[in-house]
Design a protein around this motif. Structure first.
Motif, PDB file in Angstrom:
ATOM      1  N   ARG A  75      -4.643  -3.905  -2.131  1.00  0.00           N
ATOM      2  CA  ARG A  75      -5.821  -4.790  -2.177  1.00  0.00           C
ATOM      3  C   ARG A  75      -7.083  -4.054  -2.629  1.00  0.00           C
ATOM      4  O   ARG A  75      -7.979  -4.664  -3.209  1.00  0.00           O
ATOM      5  CB  ARG A  75      -6.072  -5.416  -0.804  1.00  0.00           C
ATOM      6  CG  ARG A  75      -5.076  -6.477  -0.397  1.00  0.00           C
ATOM      7  CD  ARG A  75      -5.513  -7.211   0.871  1.00  0.00           C
ATOM      8  NE  ARG A  75      -4.465  -8.091   1.340  1.00  0.00           N
ATOM      9  CZ  ARG A  75      -3.551  -7.761   2.250  1.00  0.00           C
ATOM     10  NH1 ARG A  75      -3.585  -6.546   2.794  1.00  0.00           N
ATOM     11  NH2 ARG A  75      -2.627  -8.620   2.613  1.00  0.00           N
ATOM     12  N   THR A  76      -7.153  -2.765  -2.365  1.00  0.00           N
ATOM     13  CA  THR A  76      -8.367  -2.014  -2.694  1.00  0.00           C
ATOM     14  C   THR A  76      -8.391  -1.522  -4.142  1.00  0.00           C
ATOM     15  O   THR A  76      -9.380  -0.919  -4.564  1.00  0.00           O
ATOM     16  CB  THR A  76      -8.529  -0.804  -1.754  1.00  0.00           C
ATOM     17  OG1 THR A  76      -7.411   0.074  -1.914  1.00  0.00           O
ATOM     18  CG2 THR A  76      -8.608  -1.252  -0.293  1.00  0.00           C
ATOM     19  N   LEU A  77      -7.329  -1.763  -4.903  1.00  0.00           N
ATOM     20  CA  LEU A  77      -7.337  -1.375  -6.311  1.00  0.00           C
ATOM     21  C   LEU A  77      -8.437  -2.134  -7.045  1.00  0.00           C
ATOM     22  O   LEU A  77      -8.643  -3.329  -6.807  1.00  0.00           O
ATOM     23  CB  LEU A  77      -5.982  -1.681  -6.961  1.00  0.00           C
ATOM     24  CG  LEU A  77      -4.802  -0.784  -6.561  1.00  0.00           C
ATOM     25  CD1 LEU A  77      -3.488  -1.374  -7.077  1.00  0.00           C
ATOM     26  CD2 LEU A  77      -4.987   0.631  -7.100  1.00  0.00           C
ATOM     27  N   GLY A  78      -9.102  -1.456  -7.960  1.00  0.00           N
ATOM     28  CA  GLY A  78     -10.166  -2.115  -8.716  1.00  0.00           C
ATOM     29  C   GLY A  78      -9.644  -3.212  -9.610  1.00  0.00           C
ATOM     30  O   GLY A  78     -10.277  -4.265  -9.775  1.00  0.00           O
ATOM     31  N   SER A  79      -8.477  -2.974 -10.188  1.00  0.00           N
ATOM     32  CA  SER A  79      -7.833  -3.990 -11.014  1.00  0.00           C
ATOM     33  C   SER A  79      -6.335  -3.716 -11.024  1.00  0.00           C
ATOM     34  O   SER A  79      -5.889  -2.599 -10.759  1.00  0.00           O
ATOM     35  CB  SER A  79      -8.385  -3.980 -12.446  1.00  0.00           C
ATOM     36  OG  SER A  79      -8.097  -2.746 -13.083  1.00  0.00           O
ATOM     37  N   THR A 123      -5.306  -9.992  -4.988  1.00  0.00           N
ATOM     38  CA  THR A 123      -6.724  -9.618  -4.908  1.00  0.00           C
ATOM     39  C   THR A 123      -7.184  -8.819  -6.122  1.00  0.00           C
ATOM     40  O   THR A 123      -8.133  -9.222  -6.800  1.00  0.00           O
ATOM     41  CB  THR A 123      -7.002  -8.850  -3.601  1.00  0.00           C
ATOM     42  OG1 THR A 123      -6.702  -9.707  -2.493  1.00  0.00           O
ATOM     43  CG2 THR A 123      -8.465  -8.425  -3.523  1.00  0.00           C
ATOM     44  N   PRO A 124      -6.543  -7.681  -6.476  1.00  0.00           N
ATOM     45  CA  PRO A 124      -7.001  -6.951  -7.670  1.00  0.00           C
ATOM     46  C   PRO A 124      -6.673  -7.672  -8.976  1.00  0.00           C
ATOM     47  O   PRO A 124      -7.319  -7.425  -9.999  1.00  0.00           O
ATOM     48  CB  PRO A 124      -6.280  -5.605  -7.572  1.00  0.00           C
ATOM     49  CG  PRO A 124      -5.083  -5.860  -6.729  1.00  0.00           C
ATOM     50  CD  PRO A 124      -5.499  -6.910  -5.755  1.00  0.00           C
ATOM     51  N   SER A 128      -8.620  -9.027 -13.174  1.00  0.00           N
ATOM     52  CA  SER A 128      -7.921  -8.396 -14.298  1.00  0.00           C
ATOM     53  C   SER A 128      -7.640  -9.415 -15.396  1.00  0.00           C
ATOM     54  O   SER A 128      -7.559 -10.609 -15.143  1.00  0.00           O
ATOM     55  CB  SER A 128      -6.613  -7.768 -13.815  1.00  0.00           C
ATOM     56  OG  SER A 128      -6.844  -6.860 -12.749  1.00  0.00           O
TER      57      SER A 128
END
Length: 246
Positions: A75-79, A123-124, A128
């Protein structure tokens, strides 16, 4: 034969069960196609070996797909442009002999963790361009087979999940598909294929009269991750040699 080296350029692709077999082949091909690959598996030595065969773009996470910490990390990945939800297992036995432990193992790994990984990936993916999710299914998601009630149950569930996710996430432009291989020679299936009766049964059900390779399955997955399949969602790409066409 291979895809263009820039087919997945500038795309971040996460692959579970990437240490061996189909997942490893998917990671290597995605890397060759220009992706920034995040390979996930429980065994670090497998991931180190994978890293040594790939470019510097590939990174790996030593993680269990049933661990809540992994879902939060995703979930914390930027994209995130692509997910190959590949981790899974099998427990072969007559239904009357299947233990509660086996039932829980199959449902937790093959179904629950696939759902949770995909849920976290949304989420990410929302930030994208042209994101795509590929669930690893099986020909057993379309037919039945003796001794495989649990595996068939789990892969039929994956097919239902694929369709429901595709419809729900279409407004967010997130595509969701599955790939359904026949029996492929991998570390999980190799012991079974050494049994003459089982090997004969397999070949008698494949009109093409040959097993698929991990590369065949990887090719299908990369196609569905790429912009070559931009209007394909809620579908299954069968790599089964004609098994389910009969």
């Amino acid at each position: 034969m291979a895809f263009s080296h820039d087919l997945l350029q500038d795309k971040t692709i996460l692959i579970t069960g990437a240490g061996k077999g189909i997942g490893r082949a998917c990671a290597l091909l995605a890397d060759k196609c220009g992706a920034t690959v995040i390979a996930v598996a429980r065994t670090e030595s497998d991931l180190i070996s994978l890293k040594n065969e790939s470019s510097q773009r590939l990174s790996y996470w030593v993680a269990d797909v049933q661990d809540e910490a992994l879902y939060e990390k995703i979930r914390t990945l930027g994209s995130l442009h692509g997910l190959i939800n590949n981790a899974g297992t099998n427990r072969v036995a007559p239904m009357a002999e299947q233990s509660d432990e086996n039932i829980d193992d199959i449902l937790n790994l093959n179904v629950r963790s696939a759902y949770k990984v995909a849920q976290a990936a949304i989420t990410p993916m929302l930030s994208s361009v042209a994101p795509s999710i590929v669930h690893m299914s099986s020909q057993m998601g379309f037919v039945g087979s003796p001794g495989r009630t649990l595996y068939c149950l789990s892969k039929h569930a994956i097919e239902g999940l694929t369709k429901a996710m595709a419809v729900e996430l279409a407004p967010d432009n997130i595509r969701v598909n599955s790939v359904a291989p026949t029996f492929i020679k991998t570390p999980m299936t190799e012991p079974m294929l050494k049994e003459p009766a089982f090997a004969d049964m397999v070949m008698n059900n494949i009109p093409l009269q040959r097993l698929g390779s991990v590369e065949d399955v990887a090719n299908a997955c990369i196609f569905l991750l790429s912009e070559l399949s931009m209007t394909t969602t809620g579908s299954c790409l069968k790599v089964d040699g004609g098994w389910t066409a009969q």
